[in-house]
Design a protein around this motif. Sequence first.
Motif, PDB file in Angstrom:
ATOM      1  N   ILE A 122      -2.185  -9.165   2.685  1.00 27.27           N
ATOM      2  CA  ILE A 122      -1.422  -7.946   2.380  1.00 27.27           C
ATOM      3  C   ILE A 122      -2.382  -6.799   2.057  1.00 27.27           C
ATOM      4  CG2 ILE A 122       0.226  -6.926   0.749  1.00 27.27           C
ATOM      5  CD1 ILE A 122       1.518  -9.777   0.656  1.00 27.27           C
ATOM      6  N   LEU A 123      -3.456  -7.135   1.366  1.00 31.35           N
ATOM      7  CA  LEU A 123      -4.481  -6.127   1.090  1.00 31.35           C
ATOM      8  C   LEU A 123      -5.042  -5.588   2.411  1.00 31.35           C
ATOM      9  CD1 LEU A 123      -6.307  -4.715  -1.038  1.00 31.35           C
ATOM     10  CD2 LEU A 123      -7.950  -6.559  -0.682  1.00 31.35           C
ATOM     11  N   PHE A 124      -5.286  -6.497   3.335  1.00 38.89           N
ATOM     12  CA  PHE A 124      -5.843  -6.117   4.625  1.00 38.89           C
ATOM     13  C   PHE A 124      -4.940  -5.114   5.353  1.00 38.89           C
ATOM     14  CE2 PHE A 124      -5.887  -6.887   9.238  1.00 38.89           C
ATOM     15  CZ  PHE A 124      -7.169  -6.460   9.532  1.00 38.89           C
ATOM     16  N   ILE A 125      -3.658  -5.454   5.506  1.00 40.32           N
ATOM     17  CA  ILE A 125      -2.799  -4.502   6.233  1.00 40.32           C
ATOM     18  C   ILE A 125      -2.648  -3.194   5.464  1.00 40.32           C
ATOM     19  CG2 ILE A 125      -1.436  -5.997   7.769  1.00 40.32           C
ATOM     20  CD1 ILE A 125       0.787  -5.819   5.664  1.00 40.32           C
ATOM     21  N   SER A 126      -2.657  -3.265   4.142  1.00 41.13           N
ATOM     22  CA  SER A 126      -2.522  -2.027   3.368  1.00 41.13           C
ATOM     23  C   SER A 126      -3.719  -1.113   3.591  1.00 41.13           C
ATOM     24  CB  SER A 126      -2.396  -2.327   1.874  1.00 41.13           C
ATOM     25  OG  SER A 126      -1.302  -3.168   1.652  1.00 41.13           O
ATOM     26  N   LEU A 127      -4.888  -1.707   3.731  1.00 40.88           N
ATOM     27  CA  LEU A 127      -6.083  -0.887   3.944  1.00 40.88           C
ATOM     28  C   LEU A 127      -6.132  -0.352   5.373  1.00 40.88           C
ATOM     29  CD1 LEU A 127      -8.827  -2.959   2.079  1.00 40.88           C
ATOM     30  CD2 LEU A 127      -7.694  -0.873   1.306  1.00 40.88           C
ATOM     31  N   VAL A 128      -5.650  -1.152   6.307  1.00 42.54           N
ATOM     32  CA  VAL A 128      -5.854  -0.845   7.718  1.00 42.54           C
ATOM     33  C   VAL A 128      -4.770   0.059   8.313  1.00 42.54           C
ATOM     34  CG1 VAL A 128      -5.659  -1.977   9.952  1.00 42.54           C
ATOM     35  CG2 VAL A 128      -7.340  -2.782   8.325  1.00 42.54           C
ATOM     36  N   LEU A 129      -3.504  -0.170   7.947  1.00 42.31           N
ATOM     37  CA  LEU A 129      -2.407   0.557   8.601  1.00 42.31           C
ATOM     38  C   LEU A 129      -2.533   2.083   8.529  1.00 42.31           C
ATOM     39  CD1 LEU A 129       0.842  -1.573   8.075  1.00 42.31           C
ATOM     40  CD2 LEU A 129      -0.567  -1.312  10.102  1.00 42.31           C
ATOM     41  N   PRO A 130      -2.858   2.666   7.368  1.00 42.34           N
ATOM     42  CA  PRO A 130      -2.942   4.134   7.369  1.00 42.34           C
ATOM     43  C   PRO A 130      -3.944   4.652   8.398  1.00 42.34           C
ATOM     44  CG  PRO A 130      -2.974   3.314   5.127  1.00 42.34           C
ATOM     45  CD  PRO A 130      -3.096   2.109   6.022  1.00 42.34           C
ATOM     46  N   PHE A 131      -5.076   3.946   8.559  1.00 40.54           N
ATOM     47  CA  PHE A 131      -6.073   4.380   9.544  1.00 40.54           C
ATOM     48  C   PHE A 131      -5.534   4.238  10.965  1.00 40.54           C
ATOM     49  CE2 PHE A 131      -8.815   3.317   5.918  1.00 40.54           C
ATOM     50  CZ  PHE A 131      -9.499   4.506   5.813  1.00 40.54           C
ATOM     51  N   LEU A 132      -4.838   3.133  11.213  1.00 40.93           N
ATOM     52  CA  LEU A 132      -4.297   2.928  12.562  1.00 40.93           C
ATOM     53  C   LEU A 132      -3.237   3.982  12.882  1.00 40.93           C
ATOM     54  CD1 LEU A 132      -4.011  -0.954  12.807  1.00 40.93           C
ATOM     55  CD2 LEU A 132      -5.796   0.534  13.694  1.00 40.93           C
ATOM     56  N   PHE A 184      -0.742  -6.890  -9.682  1.00 38.75           N
ATOM     57  CA  PHE A 184      -0.288  -5.528  -9.966  1.00 38.75           C
ATOM     58  C   PHE A 184      -1.165  -4.501  -9.269  1.00 38.75           C
ATOM     59  CE2 PHE A 184       1.136  -8.173 -13.483  1.00 38.75           C
ATOM     60  CZ  PHE A 184       2.498  -7.937 -13.407  1.00 38.75           C
ATOM     61  N   VAL A 185      -2.469  -4.807  -9.253  1.00 38.61           N
ATOM     62  CA  VAL A 185      -3.394  -3.923  -8.531  1.00 38.61           C
ATOM     63  C   VAL A 185      -2.984  -3.866  -7.059  1.00 38.61           C
ATOM     64  CG1 VAL A 185      -5.798  -3.564  -7.814  1.00 38.61           C
ATOM     65  CG2 VAL A 185      -5.284  -4.416 -10.111  1.00 38.61           C
ATOM     66  N   LEU A 186      -2.668  -5.045  -6.501  1.00 39.41           N
ATOM     67  CA  LEU A 186      -2.269  -5.127  -5.099  1.00 39.41           C
ATOM     68  C   LEU A 186      -1.010  -4.305  -4.842  1.00 39.41           C
ATOM     69  CD1 LEU A 186      -2.793  -6.376  -2.327  1.00 39.41           C
ATOM     70  CD2 LEU A 186      -1.364  -8.310  -2.996  1.00 39.41           C
ATOM     71  N   LEU A 187      -0.068  -4.440  -5.760  1.00 39.18           N
ATOM     72  CA  LEU A 187       1.191  -3.707  -5.630  1.00 39.18           C
ATOM     73  C   LEU A 187       0.936  -2.201  -5.558  1.00 39.18           C
ATOM     74  CD1 LEU A 187       3.808  -5.254  -5.491  1.00 39.18           C
ATOM     75  CD2 LEU A 187       4.330  -4.494  -7.820  1.00 39.18           C
ATOM     76  N   ILE A 188       0.027  -1.732  -6.411  1.00 38.29           N
ATOM     77  CA  ILE A 188      -0.290  -0.293  -6.418  1.00 38.29           C
ATOM     78  C   ILE A 188      -0.952   0.104  -5.088  1.00 38.29           C
ATOM     79  CG2 ILE A 188      -1.745   1.488  -7.495  1.00 38.29           C
ATOM     80  CD1 ILE A 188      -1.280  -0.076 -10.165  1.00 38.29           C
ATOM     81  N   ILE A 189      -1.865  -0.748  -4.612  1.00 34.89           N
ATOM     82  CA  ILE A 189      -2.534  -0.443  -3.336  1.00 34.89           C
ATOM     83  C   ILE A 189      -1.513  -0.370  -2.204  1.00 34.89           C
ATOM     84  CG2 ILE A 189      -4.180  -1.320  -1.608  1.00 34.89           C
ATOM     85  CD1 ILE A 189      -5.811  -2.460  -3.919  1.00 34.89           C
TER      86      ILE A 189
END
Lengths: 206, 283
Positions: A122-132, A184-189
């Motif tokens: 989930i962290l991965f897609i959260s980091l990647v999707l905005p760039f894509l 919780f950190v993940l949720l915020i990301i």
Amino acid sequence: MRGLLIKDLINLKKQYRVLLVMFVFYIVVSLTSGDNAFFGGVVSIMMVMLTVTSMSYDEYAKWDKYALTMPVSRRDLVLSKYLLGLLLSGAAFVINLLYQASMELPYKEALGMAFSLAGVSILFISLVLPFLFKYGMEKGRLIMMLVLFIPTGIIMVGANMIPKMGLTLPDPDVLNSLVYILPFVLLIIVAVSIISSLRIYQNKEF
Amino acid sequence: MDYALELADVSKKYEGFALEQVNIKLSRGYIMGFIGENGAGKTTTIKLILDLIKRDAGRISVLGKDNLTELSQVKEHLGVVMEDSYFPDNLTAVNVNSICKNLYKTWDEAKYESLRKQFSLPGGKIIKEYSKGMKMKLSIAAALSHGTKLLILDEATSGLDPIVREEILDVFLEFIQDEKNSVFMSSHIISDLEKACDYITFIHQGKILFSRNKDELLEDYGVLKCSEEEFAGIDASAVKGYRKNSFGVEALVLKDKIRGRVTIDRASIEDIMLYHIKGAKRQ
């Protein structure tokens, strides 16, 4: 929204066969090497990468432009990709649990591993999707690689440097208690990621 | 008046190209052809209508609703076919049905199936293996199968062979039999438009040159053939464009303004377009 997810899941159908073959291969690798975490990692990354694959299919067909002429909003298109990522992470989670259960791993350890792998997905897609969404697939792919490798690099170099510099790692108890903050950190990301993607996509021209 | 499509003073600036003050009104129940050269601004105009790009000025309404704030209310009844965007490759025509069923509340499965059969689109073949014509037919079948009231086509017939184009045009003509339905179609295949359209809107370098009833247009214009001496005697305001050849002069003229005994042939839409763009202008 449901239509968009159905579209992605059907459109990815060719990938499922490839995945199945890969999974069998990596199960054999894991069994021979005795490394259970390895298979889990492979499953999680490959499943969540399907989200990215679905986006490159869409881009190739210029689907987004077409979809926006249907009763589909820009918001729907963005959220459907997050949902797809979540769904695939969930599927990976189940596969991991089943695998570890069959390996007769202790219940607590198996669950911990499955949860942390789902978290990483989930962290991965959260980091990647905005760039894509911002740069499209071609440039986005490069950025995606950086997103994957830079943190890995930092961790590897860091792990080497810390003892050399005479620093000691924090007490394991401190690290363990940090684990409870991570969701919780993940949720915020995730939230920040969705908001940025929505904003990026709202201003996109086709 | 209740318009299916209305653009008022719509502008959009790009570097090196600008769409200026575009005004188009399409009444319900009619087919409007949108003609112009490649790069004249046809696709840009259609993208603006669909809110795929942001306009700089003006107002657009689609089926009576503002296209920025209320487009979602009419999308159920809007069918769009674009030249270069399709359903993704790995889907089949049967998959498209299951997807659209979940995207449109108004999805009409029976209608889609009958169009699919009429276009002889195989149910199980993936779109990747479709020819261009088949892809276009699939898009058209989907575009017409959800209580569609306005059909917007961007170069939907370009790149297809005459048989397929004919087949597709017939489907549009059948669609327009219901007087609540309207079609806005851009194309540079003028003969298609000449066959099907009630109105012709002509865009050139980002500006609308005219937007008129086709029959009136054909009635007003004619192609004059005469010698250079005769041509010199003709009222300059009657001439829209001309070209000289070894036999004399051919000019696109307004028939009403020509006096005297000269030969005026019928002008086709293609003539009208060509002389407007290419023809020399008389000062």
